[in-house]
Design a protein around this motif. Structure first.
Motif, mmCIF file in Angstrom:
data_model
loop_
_atom_site.group_PDB
_atom_site.id
_atom_site.type_symbol
_atom_site.label_atom_id
_atom_site.label_comp_id
_atom_site.label_asym_id
_atom_site.label_seq_id
_atom_site.Cartn_x
_atom_site.Cartn_y
_atom_site.Cartn_z
ATOM 1 N N VAL A 263 -4.590 3.225 -19.402
ATOM 2 C CA VAL A 263 -4.578 1.766 -19.530
ATOM 3 C C VAL A 263 -3.569 1.200 -18.543
ATOM 4 O O VAL A 263 -2.654 1.893 -18.086
ATOM 5 C CB VAL A 263 -4.208 1.321 -20.962
ATOM 6 N N ALA A 264 -3.740 -0.085 -18.231
ATOM 7 C CA ALA A 264 -2.811 -0.762 -17.336
ATOM 8 C C ALA A 264 -1.433 -0.840 -17.993
ATOM 9 O O ALA A 264 -1.318 -0.925 -19.218
ATOM 10 C CB ALA A 264 -3.324 -2.146 -16.998
ATOM 11 N N ARG A 265 -0.387 -0.801 -17.175
ATOM 12 C CA ARG A 265 0.990 -0.841 -17.672
ATOM 13 C C ARG A 265 1.728 -2.026 -17.061
ATOM 14 O O ARG A 265 1.456 -2.401 -15.913
ATOM 15 C CB ARG A 265 1.735 0.451 -17.302
ATOM 16 N N PRO A 266 2.699 -2.577 -17.794
ATOM 17 C CA PRO A 266 3.516 -3.643 -17.207
ATOM 18 C C PRO A 266 4.479 -3.066 -16.174
ATOM 19 O O PRO A 266 5.038 -1.975 -16.365
ATOM 20 C CB PRO A 266 4.278 -4.199 -18.412
ATOM 21 N N GLY A 267 4.653 -3.775 -15.072
ATOM 22 C CA GLY A 267 5.581 -3.361 -14.032
ATOM 23 C C GLY A 267 6.658 -4.412 -13.830
ATOM 24 O O GLY A 267 6.397 -5.605 -13.949
ATOM 25 N N GLN A 268 7.862 -3.966 -13.541
ATOM 26 C CA GLN A 268 9.001 -4.855 -13.340
ATOM 27 C C GLN A 268 9.196 -5.122 -11.848
ATOM 28 O O GLN A 268 9.495 -4.210 -11.083
ATOM 29 C CB GLN A 268 10.277 -4.221 -13.903
ATOM 30 N N PRO A 269 9.044 -6.384 -11.413
ATOM 31 C CA PRO A 269 9.316 -6.684 -9.999
ATOM 32 C C PRO A 269 10.818 -6.605 -9.707
ATOM 33 O O PRO A 269 11.639 -7.132 -10.448
ATOM 34 C CB PRO A 269 8.809 -8.126 -9.838
ATOM 35 N N ILE A 270 11.167 -5.928 -8.615
ATOM 36 C CA ILE A 270 12.545 -5.807 -8.157
ATOM 37 C C ILE A 270 12.539 -6.017 -6.642
ATOM 38 O O ILE A 270 11.727 -5.415 -5.937
ATOM 39 C CB ILE A 270 13.142 -4.418 -8.460
ATOM 40 N N ASP A 271 13.455 -6.850 -6.156
ATOM 41 C CA ASP A 271 13.568 -7.081 -4.718
ATOM 42 C C ASP A 271 14.915 -6.565 -4.240
ATOM 43 O O ASP A 271 15.957 -6.995 -4.734
ATOM 44 C CB ASP A 271 13.429 -8.573 -4.402
ATOM 45 N N VAL A 272 14.889 -5.629 -3.294
ATOM 46 C CA VAL A 272 16.121 -5.104 -2.702
ATOM 47 C C VAL A 272 16.088 -5.311 -1.185
ATOM 48 O O VAL A 272 16.584 -4.495 -0.416
ATOM 49 C CB VAL A 272 16.329 -3.615 -3.046
ATOM 50 N N GLY A 273 15.517 -6.437 -0.780
ATOM 51 C CA GLY A 273 15.304 -6.712 0.635
ATOM 52 C C GLY A 273 13.860 -6.517 1.016
ATOM 53 O O GLY A 273 13.382 -7.043 2.013
ATOM 54 N N ASN A 274 13.146 -5.742 0.230
ATOM 55 C CA ASN A 274 11.688 -5.636 0.295
ATOM 56 C C ASN A 274 11.171 -5.537 -1.138
ATOM 57 O O ASN A 274 11.920 -5.228 -2.065
ATOM 58 C CB ASN A 274 11.239 -4.452 1.171
ATOM 59 N N PRO A 275 9.890 -5.842 -1.362
ATOM 60 C CA PRO A 275 9.382 -5.978 -2.738
ATOM 61 C C PRO A 275 8.933 -4.671 -3.375
ATOM 62 O O PRO A 275 8.298 -3.832 -2.735
ATOM 63 C CB PRO A 275 8.190 -6.931 -2.557
ATOM 64 N N VAL B 129 -0.056 -3.267 -13.785
ATOM 65 C CA VAL B 129 -0.316 -2.212 -12.801
ATOM 66 C C VAL B 129 -1.388 -1.272 -13.333
ATOM 67 O O VAL B 129 -1.270 -0.728 -14.442
ATOM 68 C CB VAL B 129 0.970 -1.412 -12.493
ATOM 69 N N ARG B 130 -2.420 -1.082 -12.521
ATOM 70 C CA ARG B 130 -3.462 -0.108 -12.833
ATOM 71 C C ARG B 130 -3.380 1.016 -11.806
ATOM 72 O O ARG B 130 -3.309 0.748 -10.605
ATOM 73 C CB ARG B 130 -4.851 -0.752 -12.795
ATOM 74 N N ALA B 131 -3.390 2.247 -12.286
ATOM 75 C CA ALA B 131 -3.318 3.394 -11.383
ATOM 76 C C ALA B 131 -4.235 4.488 -11.883
ATOM 77 O O ALA B 131 -4.404 4.668 -13.101
ATOM 78 C CB ALA B 131 -1.882 3.909 -11.290
ATOM 79 N N LEU C 115 -2.087 9.367 -6.826
ATOM 80 C CA LEU C 115 -1.633 8.316 -5.910
ATOM 81 C C LEU C 115 -2.276 8.437 -4.535
ATOM 82 O O LEU C 115 -1.778 7.857 -3.558
ATOM 83 C CB LEU C 115 -0.102 8.337 -5.811
ATOM 84 N N THR C 116 -3.401 9.182 -4.457
ATOM 85 C CA THR C 116 -4.213 9.088 -3.246
ATOM 86 C C THR C 116 -4.973 7.767 -3.229
ATOM 87 O O THR C 116 -5.527 7.376 -2.194
ATOM 88 C CB THR C 116 -5.221 10.244 -3.156
ATOM 89 N N VAL C 117 -5.001 7.107 -4.388
ATOM 90 C CA VAL C 117 -5.650 5.801 -4.519
ATOM 91 C C VAL C 117 -4.566 4.750 -4.767
ATOM 92 O O VAL C 117 -3.688 4.942 -5.615
ATOM 93 C CB VAL C 117 -6.663 5.800 -5.684
ATOM 94 N N GLN C 118 -4.606 3.661 -4.041
ATOM 95 C CA GLN C 118 -3.582 2.622 -4.157
ATOM 96 C C GLN C 118 -3.621 1.960 -5.530
ATOM 97 O O GLN C 118 -4.683 1.519 -5.986
ATOM 98 C CB GLN C 118 -3.774 1.555 -3.086
ATOM 99 N N PRO C 119 -2.487 1.876 -6.224
ATOM 100 C CA PRO C 119 -2.444 1.149 -7.501
ATOM 101 C C PRO C 119 -2.805 -0.327 -7.296
ATOM 102 O O PRO C 119 -2.532 -0.906 -6.239
ATOM 103 C CB PRO C 119 -0.982 1.298 -7.936
ATOM 104 N N GLN C 120 -3.406 -0.902 -8.314
ATOM 105 C CA GLN C 120 -3.803 -2.309 -8.262
ATOM 106 C C GLN C 120 -2.816 -3.159 -9.057
ATOM 107 O O GLN C 120 -2.441 -2.794 -10.182
ATOM 108 C CB GLN C 120 -5.214 -2.483 -8.826
ATOM 109 N N LEU C 121 -2.391 -4.280 -8.467
ATOM 110 C CA LEU C 121 -1.396 -5.156 -9.081
ATOM 111 C C LEU C 121 -2.027 -6.491 -9.446
ATOM 112 O O LEU C 121 -2.832 -7.043 -8.696
ATOM 113 C CB LEU C 121 -0.227 -5.403 -8.110
#
Length: 290
Positions: A150-162, A143-145, A179-185
């Motif tokens: 620097v970019a950080r690792p993100g944990q995917p979690i699904d609770v009915g949506n991603p 994840v880049r924000a 967060l006015t700018v969309q993070p990049q995955l």
């Protein structure tokens, strides 16, 4: 130009335009939804909740069979359809009660969504929704924000949506995010994802309850004051990182307030439950664009 009745509601600042369409006769184009949710030229909201009977929708056929009379047709602020909304479904339940569409003494409501039927009950601070089974992926997402060096690792979690949840080291890092700018995955999920940034409290567990703070960028919306499913995903990610000794109850602070999360075990596995307030603010009539 036609007009429709609406109600404005919110759950911890995550706000919605609620439109009753019991028999499913109203077709809203993406552009019309976006116009209603526009904060300068419309009512202004993070999304739209259409209150419709399950049997009136092709999407709701399974919900109707499962005994869910009502279906939450949830649309993001840009008009795109979404699977679920944890704050939205509590506002939806509040609306059903206040509009007299369900018995005032109903112990629970079964509400259809694109992520399946969800059960909503009253709680001490409003309503609690069983979001159902949750799952995590073993592969991190990078994840880049803006505001993170620097970019950080993100944990995917699904609770009915991603969702993708990113742990930060300090309150300063959380406050410094733009967060006015969309993070990049990387890799980019096929259907996109909501991105949550969390900071654990010190100590993490207080009185047997895990405590964290969170900010969120919602796909199709941008940064919101709260995201119910994002709150649940964040608690689940921190619980996952903390290991077997982590608690099953969590308190999550977001810019719009505080929400509760519980993890309970049923025969089919672990369910995650989300609780918090739901408020109806005002009602009126609005002209539909187009």
């Amino acid at each position: 130009m036609s007009t429709v009745a609406f109600t404005k509601g919110h759950g911890t600042g995550n706000d919605f335009v609620v439109i009753a369409d019991p028999d499913g006769g109203l077709e809203l184009a993406d552009e019309q939804v976006a116009a209603l949710c526009d904060r300068h030229f419309g009512i202004g909201a993070d999304g739209l909740l259409r209150v419709v009977r399950s049997r009136a929708l092709l999407d709701g056929a399974e919900a109707a069979v499962a005994g869910a009379e009502w279906f939450m047709d949830y649309r993001n602020a840009d008009g795109s359809a979404a699977e679920m909304c944890g704050n939205g479904i509590r506002v939806y339940a509040r609306y059903l009660f206040e509009a007299g569409l369900v018995p005032a003494d109903a112990a629970e409501l079964r509400i259809g969504t694109r992520a399946g039927v969800k059960t909503v009950t009253r709680s001490e601070n409003g309503f609690e929704v069983d979001l159902g089974l949750w799952r995590t992926e073993s592969e991190d997402v990078l994840v880049r924000a803006r505001g993170l060096g620097v970019a950080r690792p993100g944990q995917p979690i699904d609770v009915g949506n991603p969702h993708v949840v990113v742990a930060l080291a300090s309150e300063d890092e959380l406050a410094g995010l733009d967060l006015t700018v969309q993070p990049q995955l990387e890799p980019q999920p096929a259907s996109g994802a909501n991105v949550e940034f969390v900071v654990p409290a010190d100590p993490l567990v207080q009185g047997g309850v895990g405590v964290i703070r969170m900010r969120v960028f919602e796909r199709g919306v941008g940064e919101t004051l709260s995201c119910g499913t994002g709150v649940a995903a964040s608690a689940l990610a921190v619980r996952h990182w903390a290991g077997a000794a982590a608690p099953d109850r969590w308190s999550v602070e977001i810019p719009g307030g505080r929400l509760g999360v519980r993890v309970v075990t049923h025969d089919d596995g672990e369910h995650v439950l989300l609780s918090g307030p739901a408020t109806l603010v005002y009602s009126g009539q609005v002209a539909l664009a187009g």
